[in-house]
Scaffold this active site. Structure first.
Site, PDB file in Angstrom:
ATOM      1  CB  CYS A 112      -0.953   0.002   1.196  1.00  0.00           C
ATOM      2  SG  CYS A 112      -2.125  -1.378   1.179  1.00  0.00           S
ATOM      3  CG  HIS A 248      -3.176   3.422   1.734  1.00  0.00           C
ATOM      4  ND1 HIS A 248      -3.721   2.981   0.549  1.00  0.00           N
ATOM      5  CD2 HIS A 248      -3.277   2.380   2.610  1.00  0.00           C
ATOM      6  CE1 HIS A 248      -4.117   1.729   0.697  1.00  0.00           C
ATOM      7  NE2 HIS A 248      -3.870   1.347   1.934  1.00  0.00           N
ATOM      8  CG  ASN A 278      -6.718  -0.868   0.997  1.00  0.00           C
ATOM      9  OD1 ASN A 278      -5.966  -0.562   0.081  1.00  0.00           O
ATOM     10  ND2 ASN A 278      -6.278  -1.256   2.173  1.00  0.00           N
TER      11      ASN A 278
END
Length: 323
Positions: A112, A248, A278
């Site tokens: 990520c 993020h 996500n």
């Protein structure tokens, strides 16, 4: 020399799964998912919508936005944890698809935090005068790595790709800090899909993403503000001078917690996870492209980009918007 963003692009699959769709697969509900994550929908890749396909589309959109031709690109860095194949690299496949014949290409895996690390890597090449233009891409088809029977993880993830074009210029603002903590790597894992249970002809459980959500949450709400404070000290800037914080998009509660710890209005922290979930390395560039195309960024805006994820890894970078 500073690499300035001169174009952005994104691409997400056409198929959308809302929370009700997941409630038909595992014991959950729309209210439960929204309350704990902020996610309402996620895009799921189908058919030809591979990681490379999404990445290539996002790249072409970014080049069009920058007014550049593919052959002008000298460097392509693709950040992904869900490549279609081990080799050739995703970046080389992007090069082939878009016709960036003059580019050097390689992949980067920082989960990520991937797009942030790709941005910083490209900046290092541009600042040294090795290359003048770079295309950085975050692309994922996490649906291929998600255990859709595991309520703790399947509610979080989606597929998509985002890209940004950088051009080296004489003046500008850029600063970065990055860190890794391998001792905590076990809280977020995914083993190579090459490890197959050959007797049952099925993927072993560890080949799906597995996460200790509480530990990841604690890590993020602690380390992201630390990284941002370290970055601001390095850049000799005050937090009040920052116009936007692009974090993020993992969990809305994490972002709200970071805003509170930095004593900044949540309005400075754009959020789009409601629509995309996500998307790992793709989340920040998709968000950046959304803001760019919505006209939400003004020339001269100071933007902090911060990523966190498997490794464990985290960091923050400061850019000045010049598009």
């Amino acid at each position: 020399m500073i690499g300035k963003v001169c174009g952005t692009g994104s691409c997400v699959p056409a198929e959308v799964w809302d929370n009700q769709r997941l409630a038909e697969m595992v014991e959950t509900s729309d209210e439960w998912i929204r309350e704990r994550t902020g996610v309402a929908r996620r895009h799921i890749a189908r058919g030809e919508e591979t990681t490379v396909y999404l990445a290539s589309k996002a790249s072409m959109n970014a080049l069009e936005n920058a007014g550049m031709k593919p052959e002008e690109v000298e460097l392509i860095i693709a950040a992904t944890i869900s490549p279609d194949q081990i080799m050739p690299s995703t970046a080389c496949e992007i090069q082939k698809n878009i016709g960036a014949v003059n580019a050097t290409c390689f992949d980067l895996n920082a989960a990520c935090t991937g797009f942030l690390f790709a941005l910083n890597t490209a900046q290092a090449y541009l600042s040294q005068g090795i290359y003048k233009t770079a295309l950085i891409v975050g692309a994922e088809t996490l649906s291929n790595l998600t255990n859709w029977k595991d309520r703790s993880t399947c509610i979080l993830f989606g597929d998509g790709a985002g890209a940004a074009v950088l051009k080296a210029e004489e003046t500008g603002i850029f600063a970065q800090v990055t860190h890794s903590d391998g001792e905590k790597g076990g809280v977020l894992t995914c083993t190579s899909r090459n490890r197959i249970d050959y007797e049952n002809h099925a993927a072993a459980p560890e080949t799906y993403m597995q996460m200790d959500g509480k530990e990841v949450f604690k890590f993020a709400v602690s380390k992201v503000p630390e990284a941002i404070d370290e970055l601001l000290e390095k850049a000799q800037m005050d937090v009040q001078q920052i116009d936007h914080f692009l974090l993020h998009q993992a969990n809305e509660r994490i972002i709200r917690s970071v805003a509170k710890r930095l004593k900044q209005s949540i309005d400075k922290f754009p959020i789009n996870m409601e629509e995309y979930g996500n998307t790992s390395s793709a989340s920040i560039p998709i968000l950046l492209d959304n803001l760019n195309r919505a006209g939400a960024l003004e020339k001269g805006d100071k933007i902090i980009i911060s990523g966190f994820g498997a490794g464990l890894s985290y960091g923050a970078s400061l850019i000045e918007w010049q598009k």
